[in-house]
Scaffold this motif. Structure first.
Motif, PDB file in Angstrom:
ATOM      1  N   PHE B 139      20.491   5.664  -0.740  1.00 37.77           N
ATOM      2  CA  PHE B 139      19.859   5.247  -1.976  1.00 37.77           C
ATOM      3  C   PHE B 139      19.837   3.715  -2.114  1.00 37.77           C
ATOM      4  O   PHE B 139      18.826   3.118  -2.478  1.00 37.77           O
ATOM      5  CB  PHE B 139      20.690   5.872  -3.097  1.00 37.77           C
ATOM      6  N   GLY B 140      20.959   3.090  -1.786  1.00 41.87           N
ATOM      7  CA  GLY B 140      21.094   1.648  -1.939  1.00 41.87           C
ATOM      8  C   GLY B 140      20.235   0.855  -0.969  1.00 41.87           C
ATOM      9  O   GLY B 140      20.088  -0.349  -1.106  1.00 41.87           O
ATOM     10  N   ASP B 141      19.648   1.535   0.031  1.00 44.10           N
ATOM     11  CA  ASP B 141      18.832   0.827   1.009  1.00 44.10           C
ATOM     12  C   ASP B 141      17.375   0.718   0.581  1.00 44.10           C
ATOM     13  O   ASP B 141      16.574   0.113   1.281  1.00 44.10           O
ATOM     14  CB  ASP B 141      18.907   1.530   2.374  1.00 44.10           C
ATOM     15  N   ILE B 142      17.025   1.341  -0.526  1.00 44.63           N
ATOM     16  CA  ILE B 142      15.639   1.250  -0.993  1.00 44.63           C
ATOM     17  C   ILE B 142      15.515  -0.031  -1.811  1.00 44.63           C
ATOM     18  O   ILE B 142      16.183  -0.200  -2.821  1.00 44.63           O
ATOM     19  CB  ILE B 142      15.232   2.491  -1.821  1.00 44.63           C
ATOM     20  N   VAL B 143      14.673  -0.924  -1.322  1.00 44.46           N
ATOM     21  CA  VAL B 143      14.560  -2.240  -1.947  1.00 44.46           C
ATOM     22  C   VAL B 143      13.248  -2.326  -2.717  1.00 44.46           C
ATOM     23  O   VAL B 143      12.177  -2.237  -2.129  1.00 44.46           O
ATOM     24  CB  VAL B 143      14.595  -3.347  -0.859  1.00 44.46           C
ATOM     25  N   GLN B 150      10.674   1.822  -9.388  1.00 47.53           N
ATOM     26  CA  GLN B 150      11.871   1.936 -10.236  1.00 47.53           C
ATOM     27  C   GLN B 150      11.888   3.288 -10.940  1.00 47.53           C
ATOM     28  O   GLN B 150      12.941   3.901 -11.098  1.00 47.53           O
ATOM     29  CB  GLN B 150      11.908   0.807 -11.276  1.00 47.53           C
ATOM     30  N   LEU B 153      13.130   5.683  -8.448  1.00 49.07           N
ATOM     31  CA  LEU B 153      14.566   5.500  -8.215  1.00 49.07           C
ATOM     32  C   LEU B 153      15.385   6.026  -9.388  1.00 49.07           C
ATOM     33  O   LEU B 153      16.480   6.556  -9.207  1.00 49.07           O
ATOM     34  CB  LEU B 153      14.888   4.027  -7.970  1.00 49.07           C
ATOM     35  N   ASP B 154      14.824   5.882 -10.590  1.00 46.18           N
ATOM     36  CA  ASP B 154      15.547   6.346 -11.778  1.00 46.18           C
ATOM     37  C   ASP B 154      15.725   7.864 -11.794  1.00 46.18           C
ATOM     38  O   ASP B 154      16.735   8.368 -12.272  1.00 46.18           O
ATOM     39  CB  ASP B 154      14.810   5.893 -13.051  1.00 46.18           C
ATOM     40  N   PRO B 157      18.391  10.455  -8.550  1.00 51.84           N
ATOM     41  CA  PRO B 157      19.679  11.157  -8.611  1.00 51.84           C
ATOM     42  C   PRO B 157      19.587  12.557  -9.212  1.00 51.84           C
ATOM     43  O   PRO B 157      20.184  13.498  -8.695  1.00 51.84           O
ATOM     44  CB  PRO B 157      20.532  10.245  -9.496  1.00 51.84           C
ATOM     45  N   GLN B 158      18.802  12.690 -10.297  1.00 53.29           N
ATOM     46  CA  GLN B 158      18.664  14.016 -10.903  1.00 53.29           C
ATOM     47  C   GLN B 158      17.934  14.976  -9.961  1.00 53.29           C
ATOM     48  O   GLN B 158      18.293  16.128  -9.837  1.00 53.29           O
ATOM     49  CB  GLN B 158      17.894  13.949 -12.234  1.00 53.29           C
ATOM     50  N   LEU B 161      20.233  16.185  -7.254  1.00 54.47           N
ATOM     51  CA  LEU B 161      21.249  17.164  -7.661  1.00 54.47           C
ATOM     52  C   LEU B 161      20.691  18.579  -7.797  1.00 54.47           C
ATOM     53  O   LEU B 161      21.424  19.550  -7.683  1.00 54.47           O
ATOM     54  CB  LEU B 161      21.872  16.736  -8.985  1.00 54.47           C
ATOM     55  N   LEU B 186      22.384  11.905  -1.690  1.00 51.05           N
ATOM     56  CA  LEU B 186      22.828  11.975  -3.081  1.00 51.05           C
ATOM     57  C   LEU B 186      23.097  13.412  -3.521  1.00 51.05           C
ATOM     58  O   LEU B 186      23.614  13.640  -4.601  1.00 51.05           O
ATOM     59  CB  LEU B 186      21.752  11.388  -4.002  1.00 51.05           C
ATOM     60  N   SER B 187      22.700  14.363  -2.697  1.00 52.92           N
ATOM     61  CA  SER B 187      22.784  15.765  -3.121  1.00 52.92           C
ATOM     62  C   SER B 187      24.147  16.384  -2.808  1.00 52.92           C
ATOM     63  O   SER B 187      24.970  15.771  -2.119  1.00 52.92           O
ATOM     64  CB  SER B 187      21.689  16.579  -2.426  1.00 52.92           C
ATOM     65  N   ARG B 188      24.342  17.579  -3.324  1.00 52.87           N
ATOM     66  CA  ARG B 188      25.599  18.295  -3.033  1.00 52.87           C
ATOM     67  C   ARG B 188      25.682  18.682  -1.561  1.00 52.87           C
ATOM     68  O   ARG B 188      26.727  19.061  -1.077  1.00 52.87           O
ATOM     69  CB  ARG B 188      25.663  19.575  -3.885  1.00 52.87           C
ATOM     70  N   ARG B 190      25.197  16.740   0.901  1.00 57.27           N
ATOM     71  CA  ARG B 190      25.322  15.526   1.716  1.00 57.27           C
ATOM     72  C   ARG B 190      26.259  15.691   2.916  1.00 57.27           C
ATOM     73  O   ARG B 190      26.098  15.005   3.924  1.00 57.27           O
ATOM     74  CB  ARG B 190      25.788  14.353   0.856  1.00 57.27           C
TER      75      ARG B 190
END
Lengths: 136, 452
Positions: B139-143, B150, B153-154, B157-158, B161, B186-188, B190
């Motif tokens: 996730f943190g690698d998406i610039v 955005q 990206l927002d 996470p939902q 999941l 980010l998923s269960r 992972r």
């Protein structure tokens, strides 16, 4: 409003991502109406963000925080005041009076963020150092 | 005759050594306040020495071990120096920098504790290489700071999941696989596998065997049982890239797996049950393929539970400077170079490029520039020819030229800004309009200036 402050002993925890406890503070118009200290789930940012959402946290005041954790909290609708340091009580009092931007609460180096991205920038900074120091 | 002087006789020789090494070094007093902070420590942490001195070490260092896991405290309590302990620090731009750290206690001649010293080295380069090898992006690698990105990206996470199928649409090179990997990480699921299949790269018969596996004797040369990708992805995620390219026959089989979570390998009569989450991607408009009858509508609705559309780079030009900075940092670490930035002129060329190949094209352009640039600043001559060749009208280079008056205006403004080094006054002068008119037009058209 629910305010969360990750803590380490009586200080704001240096890093949100690995803090083991939070101080959950219920704030109303008349001030603080309740406080409790709770454990914070493992090091996985998503799990931490979910814990805070489940606790109904609206605002997080914390020290250092990684970009993924910050993004996750923001996407969960939690307002984040990061890169803050100090004693728990002092930080809480500053938050309540709207004084987190007062000198002394920012972690060292804050405000120069843009100059430190990747090794390339560091190289540039290093080259400019001689001039910078001299002109200070 | 005077004896030759030794390096140890030079005043301040120890300081010189500490200032010249690549390892970060800091010392603390018994109150955990920093009393020494060398140059490498400045570089790794991003905190300057004058800001660090006198502050508590955890306020400056912000490592994952600061607090309960403090390595120096452990050294103090056990009396044993700690060597090469793995940790990471969180830098002020939110990046996690993996480090290896060692600690030692400082005592005076009488044995009284007077403080501690910590040395640390950045393992960021090693970590980048490892990521590159394992394609372990997150996730943190998406610039991006683009509004549409955005928004994606927002909700990521939902979306991650839930166990819903996700359809990721976007032109080639926009980073669909990066989004898929972020969703998995980010998923269960992972800790389970993420299996990627490029459906467009294999002929139909082979793809069927690849997806569902086969038993010995299913066809010529099938000498032994071979599990398919669905089976390998059990407990994890399967990412079906270019799903718009699969045949109608295979679409039927895929639909059944999605509905019943089971299938039969080629040549087998027994059913295999799997627990797999499906992520699919296409560079074609799947809804249009459904309309034209090339893609089954029932399969489309099955995979299109969540629909993410990654905008092409030409529609998020404000990300170009950010991505350039990201790739410069990336290639500096991979190639061990010291490129500091890109020149304004070179950035101008990138800003006015149509980028039919999207982020992948930009990445390749920076990689190309790294080959030619010895270090320092990336200049226009380091960029591939396609970027420098501005004699050709850009409409001839881009199939997706502007179609509306508004797009034409946006293109004109972007090119004028790039020509004038993003100086608004000069651009306005060149265009013969007032500065505020230019500003208003830029705001209306969503044109942002690259960061200085």
């Amino acid at each position: 409003m629910q305010l969360a402050l990750p803590v380490w002993q009586q200080l704001l925890a240096p890093v949100f991502d690995t803090a083991t406890e939070i101080e959950l503070v219920q704030v109303a118009k008349e001030g603080v109406i309740g406080r409790q200290r709770l454990p914070l789930a493992g090091p996985w940012p998503l799990l931490r963000a979910r814990s805070l959402v489940e606790l109904g946290v609206d605002v997080l005041v914390c020290g250092a925080i990684s970009r993924p954790a910050h993004m996750l909290l923001r996407s969960a609708g939690i307002q984040v005041h990061a890169w803050i340091s100090g004693g728990l009580e002092e930080v809480l009092a500053a938050f309540l009076r709207g004084g987190l931007t007062e000198p002394g609460f920012a972690m060292p180096g804050c405000g120069r963020r843009r100059r430190m991205r990747g090794r390339g920038r560091q190289a540039g900074r290093r080259r400019g150092r001689g001039r910078g120091r001299g002109s200070r | 005759m005077a004896s030759p002087s030794r390096p140890e006789d030079c005043p301040g020789w120890q300081d010189t050594i500490l200032e010249s090494i690549a390892d970060g070094v800091f010392a603390v007093d018994p109150d955990w306040r920093i009393t020494y902070f060398n140059r490498a420590a400045e570089d790794i942490t991003g905190v300057m020495r004058d800001e660090a001195l006198g502050r508590h070490c955890w306020e400056v260092f912000h490592a994952d071990v600061c607090g309960e896991g403090c390595v120096l405290r452990r050294t103090l309590s056990t009396g044993q120096p700690q060597v090469n302990q793995a940790a990471y620090i969180v830098r002020q731009d939110g990046e996690r920098i993996p480090i290896s750290m060692s600690t030692a206690v400082l005592r005076d001649e009488s044995g009284t504790f007077v403080g501690g010293v910590e040395t640390f080295r950045s393992l960021a380069e090693v970590e980048t290489l490892r990521k590159e090898l394992e394609r372990r992006y997150s996730f943190g690698d998406i610039v991006s700071k683009n509004k549409r990105m955005q928004e994606i990206l927002d909700i990521l996470p939902q979306v991650a999941l839930s166990d819903a199928s996700v359809l990721i649409e976007g032109e080639s090179g926009t980073g669909k696989e990066l989004v898929a990997r972020a969703l998995h990480n980010l998923s269960r699921r992972r800790d389970g596998p993420l299996i990627t299949v490029n459906c467009g790269a294999l002929p139909d018969g082979l793809l069927e065997s690849e997806l569902f596996g086969h038993v010995a004797g299913a066809f010529t040369d099938a000498r032994q049982n071979r599990p398919g990708r669905f089976q390998l992805a059990d407990g994890g995620t399967i990412f079906l890239d270019e799903i718009g390219d699969i045949s109608p026959a295979l679409q039927v089989r895929l639909l059944r797996v999605l509905q019943e979570h089971s299938f039969e390998p080629l040549g087998s009569s027994s059913t295999v049950e799997v627990d797999v989450r499906v992520l699919a991607a296409s560079n074609k408009n799947l809804a249009a393929l459904v309309d034209s009858g090339a893609f089954r509508d029932d399969l489309f609705y099955r995979i299109n539970v969540v629909h993410l559309v990654i905008p092409p780079l030409r529609e998020r030009r404000e990300d170009i400077p950010l991505l350039v900075e990201h790739f410069i940092g990336h290639f500096n670490q991979i190639q061990g170079k010291e490129v500091s930035r890109m020149s304004k002129k070179a950035m101008g060329l990138l800003m006015s490029h149509p980028f039919p190949g999207n982020v992948r094209e930009l990445r390749n352009a920076i990689e190309h520039a790294f080959v030619l640039c010895p270090g320092g600043v990336l200049l226009p001559e380091h960029l591939p020819e396609a970027f420098r060749d501005k004699a050709l009208p850009s409409s001839a280079k881009s199939a997706a030229g502007p179609t509306s008056l508004q797009e034409m205006e946006g293109k004109l403004l972007r090119e004028a800004l790039a020509r004038n080094g993003f100086n608004r006054s000069r651009t306005a002068r060149e265009l013969g309009i007032h500065k505020t008119t230019l500003w208003r037009k830029m705001k209306r058209l969503g044109i942002e200036l690259p960061e200085k």
